[in-house]
Design a protein around this motif. Structure first.
Motif, PDB file in Angstrom:
ATOM      1  N   VAL A 513       0.829  -1.604   0.220  1.00 48.59           N
ATOM      2  CA  VAL A 513       0.116   0.144   0.001  1.00 48.59           C
ATOM      3  C   VAL A 513       0.904   0.735  -0.495  1.00 48.59           C
ATOM      4  CG1 VAL A 513      -1.882   1.230   1.103  1.00 48.59           C
ATOM      5  CG2 VAL A 513      -1.594  -1.106   1.475  1.00 48.59           C
ATOM      6  N   LYS A 514       0.654   2.206  -0.466  1.00 50.05           N
ATOM      7  CA  LYS A 514       1.674   3.233  -1.088  1.00 50.05           C
ATOM      8  C   LYS A 514       1.444   4.154   0.011  1.00 50.05           C
ATOM      9  CE  LYS A 514       3.143   6.675  -4.499  1.00 50.05           C
ATOM     10  NZ  LYS A 514       2.955   7.560  -5.572  1.00 50.05           N
ATOM     11  N   ILE A 515       2.091   4.189   1.098  1.00 47.19           N
ATOM     12  CA  ILE A 515       1.417   5.658   1.998  1.00 47.19           C
ATOM     13  C   ILE A 515       2.261   6.741   1.386  1.00 47.19           C
ATOM     14  CG2 ILE A 515       1.660   6.299   3.951  1.00 47.19           C
ATOM     15  CD1 ILE A 515       2.510   3.262   5.006  1.00 47.19           C
ATOM     16  N   GLN A 516       1.344   8.103   1.566  1.00 43.76           N
ATOM     17  CA  GLN A 516       1.206   9.278   1.354  1.00 43.76           C
ATOM     18  C   GLN A 516       1.758  10.211   2.400  1.00 43.76           C
ATOM     19  OE1 GLN A 516      -1.103  10.931  -0.976  1.00 43.76           O
ATOM     20  NE2 GLN A 516      -1.176   9.452  -2.882  1.00 43.76           N
ATOM     21  N   LYS A 517       2.845  10.675   2.800  1.00 37.83           N
ATOM     22  CA  LYS A 517       3.673  11.208   3.973  1.00 37.83           C
ATOM     23  C   LYS A 517       2.329  12.634   3.793  1.00 37.83           C
ATOM     24  CE  LYS A 517       7.828  13.216   6.046  1.00 37.83           C
ATOM     25  NZ  LYS A 517       9.153  13.324   5.909  1.00 37.83           N
ATOM     26  N   LYS A 518       2.282  13.454   5.017  1.00 45.86           N
ATOM     27  CA  LYS A 518       0.994  14.286   4.800  1.00 45.86           C
ATOM     28  C   LYS A 518       2.030  14.977   5.787  1.00 45.86           C
ATOM     29  CE  LYS A 518      -3.329  11.809   5.487  1.00 45.86           C
ATOM     30  NZ  LYS A 518      -4.422  11.544   6.496  1.00 45.86           N
TER      31      LYS A 518
END
Length: 704
Positions: A513-518
């Motif tokens: 799962v691609k995690i987008q850094k907030k």
């Protein structure tokens, strides 16, 4: 005088009528392929920077220019020696003929002219190899008979000439003809070689660096106070640039030509930033930055420096090889240590030491000082045993403890990180499929891709390509890397094909799962906010942990002014006055700010300093002129001592001098003349007393 030692090669390029025809429509003619090969060969010899001399003989030329034709009439015609043996240059490539001629020449006579030039055309040079490269298609038959050819062949063998034939691959048995058979005998007699244009250009595909004999670093390996072994260290690996030495040239903007004999004159001077004066080199004291301070370092301090001593290679001790891992090694190369050449006892001792270290699994630690005055470094001596070639010690630099970066990683010894046997086997299948030792099928000579110590550097190849392109095309932009270089970045097709199925299997096993850094968002809390969220629930049903209660800390006010700075001195003065400060309290800070604006000025403009002085003077005129008058007298004296005369002139022209009585009754000065006389009486009379004495009186006292 000892003769110059180098390699020699004469290229015989056939430009006659017999090489102008195309065998097929879409293919290049023999002349075009031959010209491309010669250009690439000369380019490689230039960039290799080796000790090479190259000559160029045109076969089938309209002109006849060679020494043999001058001695023999009606022979050795249509042979033009346009370039005698000399160091290869880019001008050689530019002077290659663009089109073939309509004449024909004799290739055997061309060989005789080339051999004669080696023997009689150049002197003072000792050739380690004499190579003649013949580029022709043998479509123009020779006129010499068999006995003459046999005599030429014997002469080539006696004088150690080597003949290489490029163009038609003479190893192909399908090629027939008398000239072909004679060329084969020449190659066999002279131990030469033959290759087609395709194979030759593949050999010249990448640039080769100059082969240099490694120079030994001779030293004694000291083991304790009594054992000294004479050894020699040779560099095995070293990180070097593509081109070590550059010849600088200056380009004339008018003629657009470069010159290596002219240069731009550069003068280095030392400037005093306070008064913008030039300081003599003898009056300069070197120093070092330590934080914001400059620590002077005089000649006397050099005696306190650490002295590493003479060059040495001292053994400190031994340790287990497991204590020296690749993380502990550093430096830009690797060296091999052998016993001194010619010293059999030293060679035997090093061999025994290597075998003992290998048997006991130990590594030696040595202190190395390359030369007197060099910084000492620690190295690891590791055994190297190659029964076919050599037995020696490899020497690599070891890191100091201050240079090691310690990094912490989370523990992976957890149940959620455990892999099943199926997942482990899937990774093993992928590793086996990506085996580079079996990257090609049987159609290739070698099945290994990117072999160690044989794969060229793409960066170095591209730099050398750019140098060659710029030499031939000075006004054009640099090209992109060619396909041959970009192939070094691509996965071999067979490896890519084998790894498709294991990759798909791994993708199905592990769902990523691609995690987008907030981005962090600042949350502003009010003073009355004192709530803590507990047991907040997400939409998926997970319960969040309790949040830490907020702690109110005093926040520093960034706009709070405590002193007068050089950034906005006028605004700082007004702010501090509003906070209850008096003129007497702020006068010292105001004058310090003005002095810093003047003394630390580098561009020669004092607009901010003059504006601040004007404001401070106006405030003193309103209240008390004493702080300004006392300061301006000392300030002008300091400016006079530092020879900052332009600031004194600006003070006078902007009417920023003393505050007189007519401006404020509290002032003690009626006019500026009284101020100057008082300043002279108080400050300059003691220093200038000797100037009022006549010179004859001084001479009289000197004689007494």
């Amino acid at each position: 005088m000892a003769p110059r030692v180098c390699d020699g090669a004469i290229i015989i390029l056939d430009i006659g009528k017999n090489v102008s025809q195309k065998e097929e429509k879409d293919e290049k003619s023999f002349f075009i392929e031959a010209r491309e090969f010669v250009s690439r060969l000369i380019e490689r010899k230039i960039l290799s920077q080796g000790k090479n001399l190259v000559g160029l003989l045109l076969l089938g030329s309209k002109k006849t220019h060679n020494r043999m034709a001058e001695e023999c009439d009606d022979a050795f015609r249509h042979l033009d020696m346009i370039l005698e043996l000399q160091e290869p240059t880019w001008e050689m490539i530019r002077n290659l003929p663009e089109t073939p001629s309509k004449s024909r020449g004799d290739w055997i006579e061309a060989l005789i002219v080339a051999a004669d030039h080696f023997k009689n055309g150049i002197s003072g040079i000792k050739f380690t190899s004499k190579k003649i490269i013949l580029v022709t298609n043998f479509m123009s038959a020779t006129c010499l008979d068999g006995s003459d050819i046999e005599q030429v062949m014997n002469g080539f063998k006696e004088d150690d000439f080597e003949l290489d034939v490029i163009g038609p691959d003479l190893s192909d048995n399908s090629l027939k003809g008398e000239d072909i058979e004679m060329a084969k005998k020449f190659i066999e007699t002279t131990n030469g070689a033959t290759a087609s244009f395709k194979d030759a250009m593949r050999y010249l595909l990448f640039h080769k660096k100059k082969v240099v004999n490694s120079m030994p670093w001779n030293v004694d390996l000291s083991i304790g106070p009594n054992i000294k072994i004479p050894v020699s260290s040779y560099i095995r690996l070293k990180d070097e640039p593509a081109v070590n030495k550059w010849m600088k040239a200056v380009k004339d903007p008018v003629t657009l030509t470069s010159s290596t004999t002219e240069a731009i004159i550069k003068n280095k001077i030392h400037m005093n930033t306070e008064n913008q004066t030039v300081v003599n080199h003898d009056a300069v004291i070197s120093g070092y930055h330590y934080g914001q301070q400059i620590i002077p370092f005089t000649e006397c301090d050099k005696s306190l420096l650490y002295n590493s001593g003479e060059k040495c290679l001292s053994l400190y001790g031994f340790t287990h090889s497991s204590n020296i891992s690749w993380q502990n090694l550093r430096g830009d190369g690797l060296s091999y240590v052998f016993g001194r050449k010619g010293d059999k006892k030293a060679q035997h001792t090093i061999r025994c030491l290597v075998e003992c270290l290998h048997e006991m699994n130990l590594v030696g630690l040595v202190r190395r000082v390359y030369n007197k005055g060099c910084a000492p470094k620690m190295y690891a001596l590791m055994p190297v045993i190659d029964n076919d070639n050599y037995i020696c010690l490899s020497m690599a630099e070891v890191c100091y403890s201050d240079e090691i970066k310690y990094m912490t990683f989370p523990s992976t010894n957890l149940k959620r990180f455990e892999c099943s046997d199926e997942e482990v086997n899937a990774f093993k299948d992928l590793i086996g499929a990506m085996d580079l030792t079996k990257a090609y099928d049987d159609t290739f000579d070698d099945t290994e891709a990117f072999p160690i110590a044989e794969t060229v550097s793409p960066a170095v190849q591209y730099v050398l390509d750019c140098i060659a392109f710029r030499a031939m095309n000075p006004g054009k932009p640099l090209p992109k890397p060619r396909d041959d270089i970009m192939m070094l970045f691509k996965v071999p097709p067979l490896v890519e094909k084998r790894s498709r199925e294991p990759l798909e299997k791994l993708k199905n096993m592990f769902s990523l799962v691609k995690i987008q850094k907030k981005r962090k968002q600042e949350v502003k809390h009010t003073v009355t906010e004192d709530k803590t969220a507990q047991n907040d629930e997400k939409p998926n049903g997970h319960v969040l942990e309790d949040k830490i209660p907020l702690i109110k800390l005093p926040v520093a006010n960034p706009t709070l002014v405590t002193k007068i700075g050089t950034n906005t001195p006028v605004d700082d003065f007004k702010t501090l006055v509003d906070n209850g400060k008096t003129l007497t309290d702020l006068s010292i800070g105001m004058t310090d700010a003005i002095e810093n604006l003047v003394y630390c000025n580098l561009d020669g403009t004092y607009s901010k300093a003059l504006t601040t002085m004007k404001f401070f003077r106006a405030e003193c005129v309103k209240a008390d002129p004493t702080p300004y008058n006392d300061w301006i007298i000392k300030f002008k004296k300091t400016l006079n001592e530092r020879k900052i005369e332009d600031v004194i002139a600006l003070i006078c022209s902007n009417q920023l001098d003393l505050i007189l009585k007519e401006e404020n009754n509290l002032s003690t000065y009626d006019n500026l003349n009284s101020c100057e006389s008082q300043l002279y009486e108080n400050d300059t009379v003691p220093d200038g007393t000797e100037l009022t004495i006549d010179q004859e009186i001084n001479d009289l006292f000197d004689e007494m």
